[in-house]
Design a protein around this motif. Structure first.
Motif, PDB file in Angstrom:
ATOM      1  N   SER A 165       0.825  -1.223   0.000  1.00  0.00           N
ATOM      2  CA  SER A 165       0.000   0.000   0.000  1.00  0.00           C
ATOM      3  C   SER A 165       0.853   1.265   0.000  1.00  0.00           C
ATOM      4  N   GLY A 166       2.128   1.118   0.403  1.00  0.00           N
ATOM      5  CA  GLY A 166       2.995   2.289   0.471  1.00  0.00           C
ATOM      6  C   GLY A 166       2.757   3.135   1.704  1.00  0.00           C
ATOM      7  N   LEU A 167       1.908   2.653   2.623  1.00  0.00           N
ATOM      8  CA  LEU A 167       1.631   3.412   3.838  1.00  0.00           C
ATOM      9  C   LEU A 167       2.758   3.195   4.840  1.00  0.00           C
ATOM     10  N   ASN A 168       3.304   4.272   5.353  1.00  0.00           N
ATOM     11  CA  ASN A 168       4.365   4.187   6.346  1.00  0.00           C
ATOM     12  C   ASN A 168       3.843   4.437   7.753  1.00  0.00           C
ATOM     13  N   SER A 169       3.169   5.561   7.923  1.00  0.00           N
ATOM     14  CA  SER A 169       2.556   5.884   9.206  1.00  0.00           C
ATOM     15  C   SER A 169       1.182   6.483   8.936  1.00  0.00           C
ATOM     16  N   VAL A 170       0.321   6.337   9.912  1.00  0.00           N
ATOM     17  CA  VAL A 170      -1.029   6.892   9.796  1.00  0.00           C
ATOM     18  C   VAL A 170      -1.254   7.835  10.962  1.00  0.00           C
ATOM     19  N   ILE A 171      -1.750   9.030  10.651  1.00  0.00           N
ATOM     20  CA  ILE A 171      -2.102   9.992  11.687  1.00  0.00           C
ATOM     21  C   ILE A 171      -3.614  10.170  11.650  1.00  0.00           C
ATOM     22  N   GLU A 172      -4.223   9.988  12.797  1.00  0.00           N
ATOM     23  CA  GLU A 172      -5.678  10.045  12.926  1.00  0.00           C
ATOM     24  C   GLU A 172      -6.035  11.216  13.835  1.00  0.00           C
ATOM     25  N   PHE A 173      -6.967  12.054  13.382  1.00  0.00           N
ATOM     26  CA  PHE A 173      -7.380  13.201  14.192  1.00  0.00           C
ATOM     27  C   PHE A 173      -8.823  13.578  13.860  1.00  0.00           C
ATOM     28  N   PRO A 174      -9.489  14.369  14.732  1.00  0.00           N
ATOM     29  CA  PRO A 174     -10.879  14.757  14.471  1.00  0.00           C
ATOM     30  C   PRO A 174     -11.002  15.520  13.154  1.00  0.00           C
ATOM     31  N   LYS A 175     -12.076  15.233  12.410  1.00  0.00           N
ATOM     32  CA  LYS A 175     -12.216  15.806  11.073  1.00  0.00           C
ATOM     33  C   LYS A 175     -12.382  17.324  11.093  1.00  0.00           C
ATOM     34  N   GLU A 176     -12.695  17.905  12.254  1.00  0.00           N
ATOM     35  CA  GLU A 176     -12.838  19.367  12.332  1.00  0.00           C
ATOM     36  C   GLU A 176     -11.538  20.091  11.971  1.00  0.00           C
ATOM     37  N   TYR A 177     -10.408  19.366  12.074  1.00  0.00           N
ATOM     38  CA  TYR A 177      -9.121  19.976  11.728  1.00  0.00           C
ATOM     39  C   TYR A 177      -8.752  19.758  10.264  1.00  0.00           C
ATOM     40  N   SER A 178      -9.586  19.087   9.518  1.00  0.00           N
ATOM     41  CA  SER A 178      -9.244  18.755   8.133  1.00  0.00           C
ATOM     42  C   SER A 178      -9.134  19.982   7.238  1.00  0.00           C
ATOM     43  N   GLU A 179      -9.737  21.085   7.647  1.00  0.00           N
ATOM     44  CA  GLU A 179      -9.679  22.316   6.832  1.00  0.00           C
ATOM     45  C   GLU A 179      -8.255  22.849   6.697  1.00  0.00           C
ATOM     46  N   TYR A 180      -7.350  22.413   7.575  1.00  0.00           N
ATOM     47  CA  TYR A 180      -5.966  22.880   7.516  1.00  0.00           C
ATOM     48  C   TYR A 180      -5.139  22.140   6.468  1.00  0.00           C
ATOM     49  N   PHE A 181      -5.740  21.134   5.824  1.00  0.00           N
ATOM     50  CA  PHE A 181      -4.975  20.300   4.906  1.00  0.00           C
ATOM     51  C   PHE A 181      -5.675  20.206   3.553  1.00  0.00           C
ATOM     52  N   GLN A 182      -4.899  19.889   2.541  1.00  0.00           N
ATOM     53  CA  GLN A 182      -5.498  19.632   1.248  1.00  0.00           C
ATOM     54  C   GLN A 182      -6.314  18.345   1.332  1.00  0.00           C
ATOM     55  N   GLN A 183      -7.507  18.397   0.754  1.00  0.00           N
ATOM     56  CA  GLN A 183      -8.425  17.271   0.917  1.00  0.00           C
ATOM     57  C   GLN A 183      -7.907  15.985   0.276  1.00  0.00           C
ATOM     58  N   ASP A 184      -7.064  16.115  -0.741  1.00  0.00           N
ATOM     59  CA  ASP A 184      -6.551  14.892  -1.364  1.00  0.00           C
ATOM     60  C   ASP A 184      -5.482  14.216  -0.510  1.00  0.00           C
ATOM     61  N   GLU A 185      -5.087  14.846   0.600  1.00  0.00           N
ATOM     62  CA  GLU A 185      -4.139  14.234   1.531  1.00  0.00           C
ATOM     63  C   GLU A 185      -4.840  13.349   2.554  1.00  0.00           C
ATOM     64  N   LEU A 186      -6.177  13.478   2.650  1.00  0.00           N
ATOM     65  CA  LEU A 186      -6.915  12.872   3.739  1.00  0.00           C
ATOM     66  C   LEU A 186      -7.936  11.861   3.259  1.00  0.00           C
ATOM     67  N   VAL A 187      -8.262  10.954   4.166  1.00  0.00           N
ATOM     68  CA  VAL A 187      -9.459  10.121   4.029  1.00  0.00           C
ATOM     69  C   VAL A 187     -10.316  10.443   5.235  1.00  0.00           C
ATOM     70  N   ILE A 188     -11.528  10.916   5.002  1.00  0.00           N
ATOM     71  CA  ILE A 188     -12.422  11.297   6.092  1.00  0.00           C
ATOM     72  C   ILE A 188     -13.537  10.273   6.194  1.00  0.00           C
ATOM     73  N   VAL A 189     -13.652   9.672   7.371  1.00  0.00           N
ATOM     74  CA  VAL A 189     -14.691   8.678   7.625  1.00  0.00           C
ATOM     75  C   VAL A 189     -15.309   8.982   8.981  1.00  0.00           C
ATOM     76  N   GLY A 190     -16.612   9.203   8.978  1.00  0.00           N
ATOM     77  CA  GLY A 190     -17.281   9.515  10.235  1.00  0.00           C
ATOM     78  C   GLY A 190     -16.755  10.812  10.824  1.00  0.00           C
ATOM     79  N   GLU A 191     -16.344  10.764  12.070  1.00  0.00           N
ATOM     80  CA  GLU A 191     -15.881  11.963  12.779  1.00  0.00           C
ATOM     81  C   GLU A 191     -14.370  12.142  12.735  1.00  0.00           C
ATOM     82  N   TYR A 192     -13.672  11.273  11.981  1.00  0.00           N
ATOM     83  CA  TYR A 192     -12.213  11.327  11.993  1.00  0.00           C
ATOM     84  C   TYR A 192     -11.627  11.462  10.599  1.00  0.00           C
ATOM     85  N   ALA A 193     -10.457  12.074  10.547  1.00  0.00           N
ATOM     86  CA  ALA A 193      -9.682  12.183   9.313  1.00  0.00           C
ATOM     87  C   ALA A 193      -8.424  11.337   9.475  1.00  0.00           C
ATOM     88  N   TYR A 194      -7.999  10.710   8.383  1.00  0.00           N
ATOM     89  CA  TYR A 194      -6.821   9.850   8.381  1.00  0.00           C
ATOM     90  C   TYR A 194      -5.841  10.369   7.331  1.00  0.00           C
TER      91      TYR A 194
END
Length: 295
Positions: free
Chosen positions: A225-254
């Motif tokens: 998959s090429g995944l090295n590390s995963v950072i999980e945080f509440p999706k309310e902070y997703s506005e600080y990042f480009q959306q193509d960097e994230l996967v948002i599911v439920g209340e969390y962003a990955y």
């Protein structure tokens, strides 16, 4: 996994099932070998249930080939005698006791395991004289899985086998499944618990929109998959990042990162302290490939 030079006990080739406007199963192929556990995973509507129901003989395929035990290409009484099925939803004669249900199911097959052995293996001995209607949800689920093994089958289909079980009961059932695997049983598992699939499976098939989009051992899928590390945080902070960097599911962003130190610095500079950094899991691979969790 007892694979080696063994022939597959089940071979599915280019399986298709179409409905008006929907390609429910669109060219699915896979194999199951003796003493192997495979998981077929997919989001709701992905086609996994239709695929499994066709193999079990509950639905009719449109195209493709299914070979059971290297010689049968249509399900028949001989095949039914050698397979066991645990459905996601099960209905019983509520007035019968546990032991009566086990005896009833055993009478439908040409061979079966001893009733006492089944009762002990699945920790149902204390409930053997209890009517089904008085069992708890977890006890009914253990009975459902027990019935899938009652005829000493060669192939077992387990659809969400640990739903409704507490963590201790889930792990006990994992141990039972692995013991049957060591006895040479071949098991097809569908589950929405990614840790369950990761621990039990020799190989995993991920299906989406009717097609298999990835296959391999859990470790192979995580590495590829090429995944090295995963950072999980509440999706309310997703506005600080480009959306193509994230996967948002439920209340969390990955967020999947290759440089976790740099990513953590970035989070802290943005005033984000509510996050978790961890190694990737099979669930992260699933999220990356489908953009969805299994509900």
């Amino acid at each position: 996994m007892i694979q080696n030079s063994s022939e597959p006990v089940l071979k599915v080739s280019n399986l298709k099932k179409y409905y008006p406007g929907v390609k429910a199963v669109d060219g699915v192929s896979f194999e199951l070998f003796p003493g192997e556990i495979i998981s077929v995973l997919g989001p709701n509507g992905a086609g996994k249930t239709t695929t499994i129901e066709i193999i079990e003989g509950l639905r009719v395929k449109d195209e493709g080939e299914i070979i059971y035990f290297g010689k049968y290409n249509e399900i028949n009484d001989k095949i039914k005698d050698r397979i066991g099925v645990c459905f996601q939803e099960n209905f019983y004669f509520e007035e019968l006791t546990v032991v009566e249900i086990l005896k009833l199911f055993s009478s439908l097959y040409t061979k079966c395991l001893p009733i006492d052995e089944i009762l002990n293996t699945f920790e149902l001995n204390e409930k053997k004289k209890t009517r089904v209607k008085h069992l708890s949800g977890g006890q009914k689920q253990r009975l459902a899985v027990a019935l899938a093994f009652v005829n000493d089958p060669d192939i077992v289909f387990l659809d969400e086998p640990t739903v409704g079980l507490d963590p201790h009961a889930r792990r006990h059932l994992w141990d039972i499944i692995l013991k049957f695997k060591l006895l040479g049983k071949s098991i097809i598992l569908t589950t929405h618990y990614m840790d369950e699939a990761q621990i039990l499976s020799d190989r995993v098939y991920i299906i989406d929109y009717g097609k298999i989009i990835a296959t391999g051992t859990p470790h192979e899928l995580i590495i590829s998959s090429g995944l090295n590390s995963v950072i999980e945080f509440p999706k309310e902070y997703s506005e600080y990042f480009q959306q193509d960097e994230l996967v948002i599911v439920g209340e969390y962003a990955y967020m999947h990162v290759s440089d976790s130190v740099k990513a953590i610095q970035n989070l802290l500079e943005k005033g984000i302290h509510d996050f978790v950094v961890r190694h990737p899991t099979l669930e992260d691979v699933f999220l990356k490939l489908t953009g969805r969790k299994i509900d």
